[in-house]
Design an enzyme around this catalytic site. Structure first.
Site, mmCIF file in Angstrom:
data_model
loop_
_atom_site.group_PDB
_atom_site.id
_atom_site.type_symbol
_atom_site.label_atom_id
_atom_site.label_comp_id
_atom_site.label_asym_id
_atom_site.label_seq_id
_atom_site.Cartn_x
_atom_site.Cartn_y
_atom_site.Cartn_z
ATOM 1 N N GLY A 40 0.785 -1.179 -0.100
ATOM 2 C CA GLY A 40 0.286 0.051 -0.323
ATOM 3 C C GLY A 40 0.844 0.801 -0.168
ATOM 4 C CE1 TYR A 91 -9.519 2.502 7.899
ATOM 5 C CE2 TYR A 91 -10.431 4.543 9.716
ATOM 6 C CZ TYR A 91 -9.510 4.017 9.145
ATOM 7 O OH TYR A 91 -7.587 3.941 8.999
ATOM 8 C CG ASP A 138 -0.778 0.774 -3.725
ATOM 9 O OD1 ASP A 138 -1.549 0.229 -4.373
ATOM 10 O OD2 ASP A 138 -0.313 2.061 -3.229
ATOM 11 C CB ILE A 139 -4.147 -2.666 -6.093
ATOM 12 C CG1 ILE A 139 -4.012 -3.376 -7.298
ATOM 13 C CG2 ILE A 139 -4.433 -1.641 -5.905
ATOM 14 C CD1 ILE A 139 -5.258 -4.536 -6.559
ATOM 15 N NE ARG A 140 -3.862 3.938 -5.455
ATOM 16 C CZ ARG A 140 -3.248 4.566 -4.330
ATOM 17 N NH1 ARG A 140 -3.467 6.090 -5.400
ATOM 18 N NH2 ARG A 140 -3.723 5.046 -3.055
ATOM 19 N N GLY A 199 -0.566 5.047 -1.453
ATOM 20 C CA GLY A 199 -1.224 5.837 -0.837
ATOM 21 C C GLY A 199 -0.923 6.724 0.282
ATOM 22 C CD GLN A 200 -3.036 11.602 4.028
ATOM 23 O OE1 GLN A 200 -3.551 10.119 4.223
ATOM 24 N NE2 GLN A 200 -3.407 12.517 4.485
ATOM 25 C CE LYS A 255 -6.936 0.737 9.748
ATOM 26 N NZ LYS A 255 -5.728 0.508 9.778
HETATM 27 C C1 AKB Z 1 -10.304 8.471 8.412
HETATM 28 O O1 AKB Z 1 -11.063 9.981 8.125
HETATM 29 O O2 AKB Z 1 -10.723 7.403 8.019
HETATM 30 C C2 AKB Z 1 -8.816 8.029 8.502
HETATM 31 C C3 AKB Z 1 -8.464 7.519 9.882
HETATM 32 C C4 AKB Z 1 -8.885 8.928 10.927
HETATM 33 O O3 AKB Z 1 -8.029 6.634 10.620
HETATM 34 N N1 AKB Z 1 -8.207 9.215 8.788
#
Ligand code: AKB
Length: 315
Positions: free
Chosen positions: A9, A143, A35-37, A12-13, A147
């Site tokens: 990855g 998300y 990465d995939i891209r 990414g950012q 996590k």
């Molecule tokens: C998001 O906004 O999803 C991320 C994070 C806080 O993990 N930047």
């Protein structure tokens, strides 16, 4: 022993700046981006790159074996707002990539892993101010759920199989080299681009929504510091709370106005407001300070100055 580092990855950012930082620290040839891209020209030209899907167990195993990797950074993930739109895909990417990499660690294919967690592990029942390291984690987003589960798996593989996995709960990250994508804290990057381009910005969060934030160079510094810390100093094997600053959209707009007095902001909260409302406003990171000496360098004033300067110089 010399290091061979693989970043999954990498485009990414966080991955982009992490790859560049690791390359300047350990030498370009020792740091394999994947990465995939494809990523930015700077990333692609600065060292080796392998196209790879982080959910493909066999491809991961082949890469780790072929490169004789010693350290892995697993940065591939779907962020909070996008994950709400594709929960199954988010779970697949966020969980399976981690489980595959942990399993390869159990098989002894590398010696150290970094995997990022997030303030998204917290939820509406978590204390909002100065959120402690050990507290209620009842996330309300896909998300956040991924996590939280990932933190549990990391601690499990460390305890049960001795995999040296290290993690940070990143707050919203503000960077100029690469744009974030699909997060709830993304407004704090978008606002700078719009301020310079149009002199105005319509924010998708309410003006008084305080969230924990950090400038990217602090986040990179913290990551390298944690990875270099002696294993015996680390008391947290789920994920470390990390804090730098906390501000609202109105406060950020005010800070931008010091440099661009005519800058205008308006507010049109969307579905991301609910996500932001479920997260802490500020974080207690005393454990990270104690265990590995964490200390941020950027406050709001310095961050605003650097963002405007770097975006002006580089666009
Ligand atoms: C998001 O906004 O999803 C991320 C994070 C806080 O993990 N930047």
């Amino acid at each position: 022993m010399s290091k061979t580092i693989v970043i999954l990855g990498a485009c990414g950012q966080i991955g982009t700046e992490l790859t560049l930082a690791l390359r300047s620290r350990y030498g370009s040839d020792s740091v394999i981006a994947s990465d995939i891209r494809e990523g930015t020209p700077q990333l692609m030209e600065s060292g080796p790159f392998v196209t790879l899907d982080a959910t493909d167990f066999n491809a991961l195993k082949e890469l780790f074996t072929k490169t004789q990797v010693t350290e892995v950074y697993l940065m591939a993930a779907m962020l909070s707002a996008t994950a709400e739109k594709s929960p199954a895909r988010a779970w697949d990417l966020n969980m399976n990539s981690l489980l595959h990499v942990l399993e390869l660690g159990r098989q002894g294919l590398y010696s150290k892993l970094f995997w990022p967690s997030s303030i998204a592990v917290f939820g509406p029942n978590t204390p909002k101010q100065n959120t402690p390291q050990a507290t209620v984690t009842e996330p309300s987003t896909v998300y956040g759920i991924s996590k939280k589960a990932g933190e549990g798996w990391a601690a499990y593989y460390h305890r049960k199989y001795g995999v040296d996995v290290r993690s940070i709960r990143y707050p919203g990250l503000i960077s100029w080299k690469t744009q974030p994508g699909g997060g709830t804290t993304d407004y704090a990057v978008d606002i700078f681009h719009h301020a310079l381009k149009n002199g105005s910005y319509e924010c998708f969060l309410r003006e008084n929504t305080a969230l924990p934030m950090m400038y990217m160079s602090d986040a990179i510094q913290a990551t390298l510091q944690l990875m270099e810390a002696p294993a015996e100093d680390l008391s947290v094997r789920t994920s470390y709370n990390l804090s730098a600053l906390s501000f609202t959209p109105a406060e950020l707009a005010q800070s931008i106005r010091v440099h661009l007095p005519d800058f205008k902001i308006s507010y049109a909260p969307d579905s991301r407001q609910e996500i932001a409302d479920s997260w802490p406003e500020s974080i207690d990171d005393s454990q990270a300070q104690k265990d590995w000496g964490w200390k941020p360098q950027y406050d709001l004033k310095k961050l605003t100055r650097e963002m405007l300067h770097n975006l002006r110089e580089n666009s």
